[in-house]
Design a protein around this motif. Structure first.
Motif, PDB file in Angstrom:
ATOM      1  N   UNK A 155       0.795  -1.406  -0.093  1.00  0.00           N
ATOM      2  CA  UNK A 155      -0.063   0.106   0.150  1.00  0.00           C
ATOM      3  C   UNK A 155       0.878   1.182  -0.235  1.00  0.00           C
ATOM      4  N   UNK A 156       2.129   1.289   0.086  1.00  0.00           N
ATOM      5  CA  UNK A 156       3.008   2.136  -0.037  1.00  0.00           C
ATOM      6  C   UNK A 156       2.906   3.328   1.054  1.00  0.00           C
ATOM      7  N   UNK A 157       3.350   4.493   0.586  1.00  0.00           N
ATOM      8  CA  UNK A 157       3.317   5.624   1.820  1.00  0.00           C
ATOM      9  C   UNK A 157       1.982   5.931   2.443  1.00  0.00           C
ATOM     10  N   UNK A 158       1.037   5.853   1.403  1.00  0.00           N
ATOM     11  CA  UNK A 158      -0.366   6.129   2.015  1.00  0.00           C
ATOM     12  C   UNK A 158      -0.716   5.299   3.013  1.00  0.00           C
ATOM     13  N   UNK A 159      -0.500   3.884   2.912  1.00  0.00           N
ATOM     14  CA  UNK A 159      -0.789   2.951   3.862  1.00  0.00           C
ATOM     15  C   UNK A 159       0.234   3.201   5.166  1.00  0.00           C
ATOM     16  N   UNK A 160       1.284   3.592   4.873  1.00  0.00           N
ATOM     17  CA  UNK A 160       2.356   3.429   6.018  1.00  0.00           C
ATOM     18  C   UNK A 160       1.928   4.657   6.829  1.00  0.00           C
ATOM     19  N   UNK A 161       1.477   5.796   6.023  1.00  0.00           N
ATOM     20  CA  UNK A 161       1.512   6.883   6.948  1.00  0.00           C
ATOM     21  C   UNK A 161      -0.149   6.905   7.696  1.00  0.00           C
ATOM     22  N   UNK A 162      -1.088   6.108   7.157  1.00  0.00           N
ATOM     23  CA  UNK A 162      -2.314   5.896   7.924  1.00  0.00           C
ATOM     24  C   UNK A 162      -2.042   5.036   9.091  1.00  0.00           C
ATOM     25  N   UNK A 163      -1.114   3.839   8.846  1.00  0.00           N
ATOM     26  CA  UNK A 163      -0.600   3.309   9.912  1.00  0.00           C
ATOM     27  C   UNK A 163      -0.106   3.772  11.090  1.00  0.00           C
ATOM     28  N   UNK A 164       0.765   4.621  10.781  1.00  0.00           N
ATOM     29  CA  UNK A 164       1.487   5.527  11.956  1.00  0.00           C
ATOM     30  C   UNK A 164       0.501   6.312  12.586  1.00  0.00           C
ATOM     31  N   UNK A 165      -0.512   6.917  11.852  1.00  0.00           N
ATOM     32  CA  UNK A 165      -1.662   7.583  12.719  1.00  0.00           C
ATOM     33  C   UNK A 165      -2.597   6.723  13.388  1.00  0.00           C
ATOM     34  N   UNK A 166      -2.796   5.623  12.959  1.00  0.00           N
ATOM     35  CA  UNK A 166      -3.546   4.608  13.501  1.00  0.00           C
ATOM     36  C   UNK A 166      -2.936   4.234  14.980  1.00  0.00           C
ATOM     37  N   UNK A 167      -1.832   3.735  14.702  1.00  0.00           N
ATOM     38  CA  UNK A 167      -0.794   3.392  15.832  1.00  0.00           C
ATOM     39  C   UNK A 167      -0.620   4.299  16.929  1.00  0.00           C
ATOM     40  N   UNK A 168      -0.514   5.666  16.487  1.00  0.00           N
ATOM     41  CA  UNK A 168      -0.123   6.595  17.360  1.00  0.00           C
ATOM     42  C   UNK A 168      -1.255   7.333  17.959  1.00  0.00           C
ATOM     43  N   UNK A 169      -2.518   7.134  17.369  1.00  0.00           N
ATOM     44  CA  UNK A 169      -3.729   7.968  17.883  1.00  0.00           C
ATOM     45  C   UNK A 169      -3.322   9.547  17.779  1.00  0.00           C
ATOM     46  N   UNK A 170      -2.915   9.856  16.532  1.00  0.00           N
ATOM     47  CA  UNK A 170      -2.404  11.198  16.377  1.00  0.00           C
ATOM     48  C   UNK A 170      -2.747  11.630  15.047  1.00  0.00           C
ATOM     49  N   UNK A 171      -3.022  12.884  14.685  1.00  0.00           N
ATOM     50  CA  UNK A 171      -2.972  13.402  13.312  1.00  0.00           C
ATOM     51  C   UNK A 171      -1.672  13.357  12.529  1.00  0.00           C
ATOM     52  N   UNK A 172      -1.624  13.478  11.185  1.00  0.00           N
ATOM     53  CA  UNK A 172      -0.451  13.398  10.704  1.00  0.00           C
ATOM     54  C   UNK A 172      -0.720  14.201   9.173  1.00  0.00           C
ATOM     55  N   UNK A 173       0.481  15.225   9.102  1.00  0.00           N
ATOM     56  CA  UNK A 173       0.110  16.139   8.073  1.00  0.00           C
ATOM     57  C   UNK A 173       1.570  16.095   7.162  1.00  0.00           C
ATOM     58  N   UNK A 174       1.192  15.506   5.839  1.00  0.00           N
ATOM     59  CA  UNK A 174       2.340  15.002   5.059  1.00  0.00           C
ATOM     60  C   UNK A 174       2.247  15.691   3.726  1.00  0.00           C
ATOM     61  N   UNK A 175       3.701  16.271   3.503  1.00  0.00           N
ATOM     62  CA  UNK A 175       3.666  16.707   2.143  1.00  0.00           C
ATOM     63  C   UNK A 175       4.765  15.832   1.261  1.00  0.00           C
ATOM     64  N   UNK A 176       4.018  15.159   0.378  1.00  0.00           N
ATOM     65  CA  UNK A 176       4.871  14.199  -0.498  1.00  0.00           C
ATOM     66  C   UNK A 176       5.729  14.890  -1.489  1.00  0.00           C
ATOM     67  N   UNK A 177       5.611  16.037  -1.774  1.00  0.00           N
ATOM     68  CA  UNK A 177       6.503  16.903  -2.393  1.00  0.00           C
ATOM     69  C   UNK A 177       7.915  16.611  -2.158  1.00  0.00           C
ATOM     70  N   UNK A 178       8.140  16.566  -1.084  1.00  0.00           N
ATOM     71  CA  UNK A 178       9.501  16.244  -0.558  1.00  0.00           C
ATOM     72  C   UNK A 178      10.054  14.693  -0.812  1.00  0.00           C
ATOM     73  N   UNK A 179       8.932  13.866  -0.853  1.00  0.00           N
ATOM     74  CA  UNK A 179       9.479  12.508  -1.311  1.00  0.00           C
ATOM     75  C   UNK A 179       9.623  12.379  -2.908  1.00  0.00           C
TER      76      UNK A 179
END
Lengths: 261, 1010
Positions: B891-915
Motif C-alpha cells: 500500500x506504499x506511503x499512503x498505507x504507511x502514513x495511515x498506519x502511523x496515525x492509527x498506531x499513534x492515535x495522532x493526526x499526521x500532515x504530510x507533504x509528499x512533494x518532498x518525497x
C-alpha cells in the motif's frame, strides 16, 4: 527480617507458567522450588516445609475435559490430604488462570477447603481464547492478603474459559464477605466491566478472582506473573506504564507468609 | 459392556460453543437455524460397576452449570435435528486419551487399569425451516470433516425414540505383522506402475538405481547372510522411497539445471542449494563470528552472547492442511517445535510464529470437487495452530495472512519456532551431536499408529482426489509437552547423548539420519509401542505418528532415563543399539526385515537433470487508475490483506512466559501489527530477540528474482525498524513453489524452474550484500492441486524470516509515535514501479472479469537497503534520536502514513512533494512521479522515522553526514486526529483517523465467528 519463605510451584502435565511464577516469587523475596507434580505427590511431606503453594497457569492435560478438571482430579486423589493439612496449618495458596480453574474444581475457592464445587469458570461468552490486557480494580474490604492496599492494576488475560459463574448461595457469600478481591474495570465508567473487551469473558459482575474467607487462598484469571518488567506493559515505550506491576501481588503474598498470616 | 455418558450445559445457561455454530451457520452457510446446543459424549469401554459409572458421570459434570446422564440426553423440545460427530477409527482422540487418565485417577486400584474412552460431539439444532439437506450441509460444511470424522444425522423425533448409540470406533486388525519381498520387474513401465501402485513417488532413474543396487553381487551376499530375500522387502522399498522423496531429499534444489535466461543465454547450475544458499552463507561466515550450526541439523543455531545460543526453524505443512485444516495445521506447529527441540543436544522452546497464504475468505465462485472453502481452511488452520501452541505454553511472537485466489488449491501454512540453548551442556558445546558405539536407540513420546503414512511422498505430489486420508495426522500438544519437559530434565541430568525428531518418514528417517553419527544401527520394530494391533513392519517403520523423538542413550544411563520417563508418565522404549556396521538393520522380533546400507540410503539417489527457461511475461497494466485517492486508501485499509487481524491475532497466546516486550499488536488501541516483535530471552536478563518476516508472492508474476530480492529487503527493513543491528541478523528461507519439473501435467515447468533459479540468485546476492546469513530453510516444491479436473498452482513464494538479537531489549523500537511533538522523515527513494503492488491487486480484483496486472516491480539493490538501515541504526542506537520507525510496504506511503496515525492515535500532515524529490531511481529516469506512485508504490529501501521535534536538527545533521541516503522531513504529527497527504499545495487525500480506523477494523474486535 525472617528467612525467605519457601514457595512451591508444582509443574508438569501441561502446566506452563512455572518459570515466570517462580521468578515472580524470587523477585518478591521468596525461596522457590518447582517440583514436578508427580514428585510432590510421591513426597507430600515437602508441602509441610513450604509457606506458599502456587498453582501456575497452563493447559493441564490439555484442558480436554474442561479447564482444570483433570488436574483437579489428579491433585484431589494424589495430594488432597496434604493440601488440606497445608491449608489448615495456615499455608498460602495462589492459583493463576489454569491454577484458579483447578482450585475452583477442587472446591478450594471460595470455600477454603477441598469439597463440593460451588462456582465455575465457563467458556468465554464470545466462545474463543483471548489474549489482551485488562484493568483490575481491587476491593479494599476484601480479606485477601495477596491484594492488600492495591487499587488498580493493568494485567494480561489469556484464556478461553474464564467466565465466572457462582451458584446463588456462593454468589451471596462472595458479595457479603468480600471474597472477590478483584474485578475487571471499565475505565470509562469507573465501575466493574460487564462487557467485552474490558470484561474479557463475560464474568458476572466483572468477577476476575476469588479468595477464601481467611484471605490466604486466592485465585484469579489474569496473569500478574506476566507483568514483572515495565517492558511487559503494552504502553511501556509511550511512558504509559503507570500501573503497579503484577509483581506487587507476589510481594504481598511473601509479606503475609513472613508475617505468618 | 461399553456405556455412555452425555453432558450438556443446562438450558438456563448460555452455551458459547452452540452459539458459535449458530452464528457460522447463519452468516456463512445462510441456513435458517434458530438455536444450537452442544453436548459432549463419552463412550466408555471399561469394566466399571453401576456405582462407579455414576461416580464417573458426576466427576465429568460441572455441578454449577451442567446436566448429564448415563445414556443419551433427550433433545430439547424445540430441537429439529440431532447431528453427532465423532472420529473415525484410529484417528487421534485427544479428549478421549485424557479421559482415560481421568478414569484411572478417579478409581485408582478399585477398577481395571485398562479400558478406553471415545468422544463425540452432539449438536441439537433447531430451525423449523431446516430441511434434511440443510442439516446434511451443516454437518458437511461446518461441523465435520468426513475424511477423519463420522457423522450421524437424525431428526429430533428419530433421536428421541432411538436407543443410545454405543458403537465404539475401535481401530486395528488381527493381521500377522510380517514383511514381504517385492519383486522389481525388469520392464521399466512395470517398474513405474509398481511405484504408482505403492505411492512410492519414485522416478524411473531412481527405481533403476534401486534395481541395480539389489542386482549387485555384494548386496546379494550380504542379504543371504542376514536371511533376507534377494528382492527388496516392502520395508526397504518404502524406506528408500521416503528417504529419497522430494520432501526429505530436496532433489530439485540439488538437481543439475540447464538454465536459459531472458537473453537466451544458457548455463549450468549444479545444485541451487550448494551454489546459492550454502555458497552465500559460507562467504558471509568469513565476516560474522556468531554462526554456530547451519544447514546440517534440524534447525539453525547462532550465538547471541557468551551464555546463549538461539535456534530457529520455520516449516510448512501445506498438503495436510488442505485435507484437514485443523489437524494438519496443528501438526505443523507441534512438528516444527520438535526441530529446535531436536537440534544439537536439545533446545528449550522460546516462541512461535505463524503465517498463512490462503484463498480469499469471501470466495463465491465454484470450487473444484473435494476442496474445502477457503473460509473453512482459514478457520481450521488458525484453530489448529492456536491450540497447538497455546496448549504447549509457547507464545506466538507474530503472524500474517495473505490472500490470493491461487491459494485455493493448496494453502501455505508456515509455522516457526525459536529455541534457546546454553552455549554448553555438561562441558560440551550444546550444538554437538555425538553418538558412541553401543548407545541405545530410544523412542520417546507417543505411540505408533497408521497416522501420516506416506506423508513425505504425499507432500511431494500434487493433491488429487485419491490423496491418502491416512496422510493426515492430528497433533497432541499435551503428550508433546510432557515429553519435552521430561527430555529437558534428562538433558540437564546428562541422561542422553543426543536426540532428533521423528517427522516425515518416521523412524526410517530419524534413525536413518542419526545412525550416520556412529555409522550404523540395528533396531527391532516389534519393541515399538503401538496404538492398536495390525500394523505391518513397514508401517511401523514409516509411520509419522506425532510427538516422538529418537534419543541416543548411553548404556549406563538407560535405566535412569527410562525411570525418569516412567515418573513423568512419558512412554520411552529402547528399540535397538547404534553400531558402526555401515548399515541400518531392521528386525521384527527374530527376523531381519530390512538391511539398508547407509551409503546407499543417503547417497544412492541419482541427481535430477532439469531444464529451466525464463520467458518474461508480457506487461499488462490497468487501463485506468482511480482518481479518488481517499476512497482508494479506505478500500485498501479495509481489504482482506491489509485490514486489522486483531480478531485472529488475539486468539494466539503471545504473553505466556512473561518475556514479551514488543507485542504482535501495538499502538494506542493495540490493533496495528508491529514491524518486528521483541522479547526477552530469559528472566532476569536483558538480552532480547527480535523477529520479523517478509513475503510478497505477487511480484513473482513478473519475476521471482525481483520477488526474492524484495522479500530480503523488506524483512531487513522491518527488523531494523524494530531495533535490530545489521550484522547481527540471521535469516531462514522457506520456498513454496508450484511443480517446476517439466511433464505432461506441467508444460510450463522450465519457466517455473527458471523463476526458482532467479529467486535463488537474488537471495544470494541480497543476503551477501546485507551480511545476512541463511541459517536454515525448507522447500516445498509441489504446491499444485489437480482436483475436479482443474489445476490450480500457487505463485512462486519465498517467505524470509529474520531473527536478530540485541544485548538490551529495552532498545527495541516500534512504530508508535508517543506525542504530536514529532517530525516524520522519509529515508530512501521512491520509484514509479507498481508491479506486484496492492493497488494493482485491488484494481485487478475490481476488474470484470478479474485481471492480473503485470508490470515491473520495485527495483532492489542491497547497497541501498544497507544504507537506509545503517542510517536508522546509527540514529537510534548511537544518537538516541528515534522515537518510532516503520518500513513502508504493502500500500506504499499512503498505507504507511495511515498506519502511523492509527498506531499513534495522532493526526499526521504530510507533504509528499518532498518525497518526490527523492526520485533518484534509475528505473524511472527523470520523469516526475505520478500521484499514484507517490502514494501507493511499494518501493524498496525506504524507512519512515519519527524524531522529536527538538532533536530534528541533530537528526538532519546526521543525515547530512550520510550523504548516500536520500532523507527528507515529509510530515508533522498533530493532536487533531486527521491524516492529510498533500503534494505541495494540492491535497491528495484527507481522512479523520476515526474513519481510517472504522475501515481498518471492519472485522469485529471480538472473537466473533472464529
Amino acid at each position: 527480617m525472617s528467612a525467605a519463605p519457601l514457595c512451591l510451584v508444582p509443574t508438569g502435565f501441561g502446566i506452563n507458567c512455572e518459570a515466570e511464577t517462580a521468578h515472580a516469587f524470587e523477585l518478591a523475596g521468596g525461596r522457590v522450588e518447582t517440583p514436578h507434580l508427580s514428585d510432590l505427590a510421591a513426597q507430600p511431606e515437602r508441602l509441610a516445609s513450604a509457606r506458599i503453594l502456587a498453582f501456575a497457569g497452563g493447559f493441564s492435560f490439555g484442558d480436554h475435559l474442561g479447564a482444570g478438571r483433570a488436574l483437579a482430579m489428579r491433585v484431589r486423589t494424589r495430594l488432597g490430604a496434604a493440601l488440606e493439612r497445608f491449608v489448615a496449618d495456615g499455608g498460602l495458596v495462589i492459583g493463576i488462570c489454569n491454577g484458579f480453574q483447578t482450585m475452583v474444581r477442587l472446591g478450594l475457592l471460595p470455600a477454603g477447603h477441598i469439597g463440593e464445587q460451588s462456582v465455575t469458570l465457563a467458556e468465554n461468552h464470545h466462545g474463543a481464547f483471548y489474549d489482551g490486557w485488562v484493568t483490575l480494580a481491587f476491593d479494599a474490604a476484601s480479606p485477601c492478603v495477596w491484594t492488600r492496599g492495591l487499587e488498580r492494576m493493568d494485567v494480561p488475560v489469556r484464556h478461553g474459559e474464564g467466565r465466572l459463574i457462582c451458584s446463588p448461595a456462593a454468589r451471596a457469600r462472595v458479595e457479603s464477605e468480600h471474597l472477590a478481591p478483584c474485578r475487571y474495570l471499565d475505565p470509562e465508567s469507573g465501575r466493574a466491566a460487564e462487557r467485552f473487551p474490558h470484561n474479557p469473558n463475560g464474568s458476572e459482575g466483572g468477577l476476575a478472582g476469588l479468595c477464601d474467607p481467611s484471605g490466604r487462598i486466592f485465585g484469579l484469571m489474569p496473569h500478574p506473573e506476566a507483568f514483572l518488567y515495565a517492558e511487559n506493559h503494552p504502553a511501556w515505550r509511550r511512558g504509559g506504564a503507570n500501573s503497579p506491576r503484577g509483581l506487587e501481588i507476589f510481594r504481598r503474598g511473601i509479606e503475609a507468609a513472613r508475617a505468618g498470616a | 459392556m461399553p456405556f455412555r455418558i452425555e453432558v450438556a450445559t443446562r438450558p438456563e445457561h448460555e452455551d458459547p460453543r452452540g452459539a458459535r455454530v449458530l452464528r457460522q451457520a447463519r452468516e456463512h452457510l445462510h441456513l435458517p437455524v434458530d438455536d444450537v446446543r452442544v453436548s459432549s459424549v463419552y463412550k466408555v469401554d471399561w469394566t466399571l460397576d453401576d456405582a462407579q459409572q455414576q461416580r464417573l458421570r458426576d466427576a465429568l459434570t460441572d455441578p454449577v452449570i451442567e446436566r448429564s446422564t448415563l445414556g443419551a440426553l433427550e433433545p430439547p423440545e424445540r430441537c429439529h435435528w440431532v447431528i453427532t460427530v465423532g472420529f473415525k477409527a484410529g484417528v487421534t482422540d485427544n479428549v478421549g486419551r485424557t479421559a482415560r487418565t481421568f478414569v484411572r485417577d478417579l478409581f485408582g486400584d478399585d477398577a481395571p487399569r485398562e479400558g478406553d474412552v471415545f468422544t463425540e460431539s452432539r449438536y441439537m439444532v433447531s430451525g423449523s425451516a431446516l430441511s434434511a439437506d440443510d442439516a446434511a450441509r451443516l454437518a458437511r460444511e461446518l461441523l465435520a470433516n468426513e475424511l477423519i470424522e463420522r457423522v450421524q444425522i437424525a431428526s429430533a423425533q428419530q433421536a428421541r425414540g432411538a436407543a443410545a448409540d454405543l458403537t465404539i470406533p475401535r481401530a486395528g486388525t488381527a493381521g500377522e505383522p510380517r514383511a514381504e519381498a517385492v519383486l522389481l520387474p525388469d520392464d521399466d513401465d512395470a517398474l513405474l506402475a509398481l511405484s504408482a501402485e505403492r505411492t512410492l513417488s519414485l522416478s524411473l532413474a531412481e527405481l533403476q538405481a534401486i534395481r541395480a543396487h539389489y542386482a549387485r553381487e555384494e548386496t546379494k551376499a550380504r542379504r543371504r547372510a542376514l536371511s533376507l530375500p534377494e528382492a527388496p522387502t516392502d520395508v526397504e522399498l518404502e524406506a528408500l522411497a521416503q528417504t529419497w522423496s522430494e520432501h526429505c531429499k530436496h532433489k530439485i534444489f540439488n538437481a543439475e539445471i540447464q538454465y536459459t535466461d531472458e537473453r537466451g543465454e544458457t548455463r549450468a547450475v549444479r545444485s541451487l542449494f550448494k551454489t546459492y544458499i550454502v555458497g552465500a552463507t559460507e562467504r558471509i561466515a568469513e565476516r560474522v563470528d556468531w554462526l554456530v550450526s547451519v544447514f546440517h541439523d534440524n534447525a539453525g543455531v547462532v550465538r547471541a552472547d557468551d551464555e546463549t545460543n538461539l535456534v530457529f526453524k520455520v516449516e510448512t505443512h501445506n498438503s495436510p492442511s488442505a485435507l484437514d485444516p485443523y489437524g494438519g495445521a496443528m501438526t505443523g506447529i507441534v512438528g516444527v517445535n520438535r526441530d529446535p527441540f531436536g537440534t544439537g543436544r536439545g533446545a528449550s522452546l522460546l516462541t512461535n510464529t505463524w503465517g498463512y497464504c490462503l484463498g480469499p475468505p469471501e470466495h463465491s465462485g465454484a470450487l473444484p470437487e473435494g476442496l474445502l472453502h477457503p473460509r473453512r481452511i482459514r478457520e481450521g488452520v488458525h484453530h489448529g495452530v492456536i491450540d497447538g501452541g497455546n496448549q504447549s505454553g509457547i507464545p506466538y511472537s507474530r503472524g500474517f495472512e495473505l490472500f490470493d485466489a491461487r491459494f485455493i488449491g493448496k494453502p501455505l501454512v508456515f509455522c516457526g519456532t525459536v529455541g534457546v540453548m546454553p552455549r554448553e551442556i555438561a562441558g560440551e558445546p550444546a550444538e554437538l551431536k555425538r553418538i558412541e558405539l553401543g548407545d541405545h536407540v530410544v523412542m520417546v513420546g507417543g505411540r505408533i499408529g497408521k497416522d501420516g503414512i506416506h506423508g513425505a511422498t504425499f507432500s511431494s505430489e500434487a493433491l488429487t482426489q485419491t490423496s491418502p486420508a491416512q496422510a493426515v495426522q492430528i497433533g497432541d500438544p499435551i503428550t508433546q509437552k510432557k515429553m519435552t519437559d521430561m527430555l529437558l530434565e534428562a538433558r540437564d541430568a546428562g541422561l542422553y547423548r543426543t536426540l532428533t525428531d521423528n517427522g516425515a518418514g518416521g523412524l526410517s528417517s530419524s534413525v536413518g539420519e542419526i545412525a550416520q553419527l556412529s555409522g550404523g544401527a540395528t533396531i527391532d520394530l516389534a519393541r515399538c509401542p503401538l496404538k492398536y494391533d495390525g500394523l505391518m513392519p513397514w508401517e511401523i517403520f514409516l509411520s509419522e505418528a506425532q510427538e516422538r523423538m529418537t534419543v541416543a542413550v548411553p548404556d549406563d544411563k538407560l535405566e535412569a532415563f527410562l525411570e525418569l520417563a516412567a515418573r513423568r508418565e512419558v512412554e520411552a522404549t529402547a528399540i535397538g543399539r547404534f553400531d558402526d556396521s555401515g548399515d541400518l538393520v531392521v528386525r521384527y522380533g527374530d527376523d531381519v526385515v530390512a538391511d539398508l546400507p547407509l551409503s546407499f540410503l543417503h547417497d544412492g539417489c541419482p541427481r535430477m537433470q532439469l531444464e529451466a527457461r525464463f520467458e518474461p511475461p508480457a506487461e499488462h497494466r490497468p487501463p485506468a487508475l482511480p482518481a479518488d485517492h481517499a476512497a482508494t486508501l479506505l478500500a485498501l485499509l479495509g481489504s482482506d490483506n491489509l485490514c486489522s487481524k486483531e480478531r485472529w491475532t488475539r486468539r494466539y497466546d503471545h504473553e505466556v512466559k512473561g518475556l514479551s516486550v514488543v507485542k504482535p499488536l501495538v499502538g494506542v488501541n493495540a490493533d496495528v501489527p508491529a514491524d518486528a516483535t521483541a522479547m526477552r530471552v530469559q528472566h532476569g536478563r536483558d538480552l532480547g530477540v527480535l523477529l520479523a518476516e517478509a513475503i510478497q508472492p505477487r511480484i513473482s508474476d513478473v519475476d521471482a528474482g525481483a520477488m526474492g530480492a524484495y522479500v530480503v529487503d523488506l524483512a531487513v527493513r522491518r527488523i531494523v525498524a524494530g531495533g535490530a543491528r545489521l550484522g547481527a541478523i540471521a535469516a531462514l528461507d522457506n520456498f513454496c513453489w508450484p511443480d517446476p519439473v517439466l511433464s505432461e501435467r506441467t508444460p510450463d515447468g522450465p519457466h517455473k524452474l527458471a523463476n526458482l533459479v532467479r529467486c535463488c540468485e537474488a537471495l544470494a546476492a541480497m543476503t551477501e550484500g546485507l551480511d545476512l546469513p541463511l541459517i536454515s530453510g525448507k522447500d516445498s516444491m509441489k504446491n499444485d492441486s489437480t482436483r475436479g479436473g482443474v489445476k490450480i498452482s500457487i505463485p512462486p513464494t519465498l517467505l524470509l524470516s529474520v531473527m536478530a538479537w540485541i544485548p538490551d531489549v529495552r532498545r527495541a523500537l516500534d512504530l508508535v509515535v508517543p506525542s504530536a511533538e514529532h517530525q516524520l522523515y522519509l529515508l530512501g527513494a521512491t520509484d514509479a514501479a507498481l508491479g506486484g503492488s496492492e493497488l494493482y491487486a485491488y484494481l485487478g480484483a475490481q476488474a470484470q472479469p478479474p485481471a492480473r496486472y503485470i508490470a515491473a516491480a520495485p527495483a532492489v539493490d542491497a547497497s541501498r537497503t544497507r544504507a537506509v538501515c545503517a542510517l536508522l541504526e546509527r540514529a537510534h542506537h548511537e544518537a538516541g534520536l528515534v522515537a518510532a520507525a516503520h518500513a513502508p510496504h504493502r500500500g506504499g506511503l499512503a498505507l504507511a502514513c495511515a498506519t502511523l496515525a492509527l498506531a499513534s492515535g495522532l493526526g499526521l500532515e504530510v507533504d509528499l512533494a518532498a518525497a518526490e524529490r527523492l526520485d533518484v531511481g534509475a528505473s524511472s529516469g527523470a520523469q516526475p512521479l505520478d500521484d499514484h506512485a507517490l502514494l501507493f508504490a511499494e518501493s524498496a529501501a525506504r524507512l519512515l522515522v519519527a524524531v522529536p521535534r527538538m532533536r530534528a536538527a541533530d537528526f538532519e545533521a546526521l543525515c547530512e553526514r550520510h550523504g548516500d541516503v536520500p532523507a527528507r522531513a515529509i510530515g508533522t504529527f498533530t493532536k487533531t486526529p486527521r491524516l492529510r497527504l498533500a503534494r505541495g499545495e494540492r491535497t491528495l487525500l484527507e481522512h479523520d483517523v476515526g474513519a481510517l480506523r472504522a475501515a481498518y477494523t471492519r472485522a469485529a474486535r471480538e472473537g466473533g465467528d472464529a
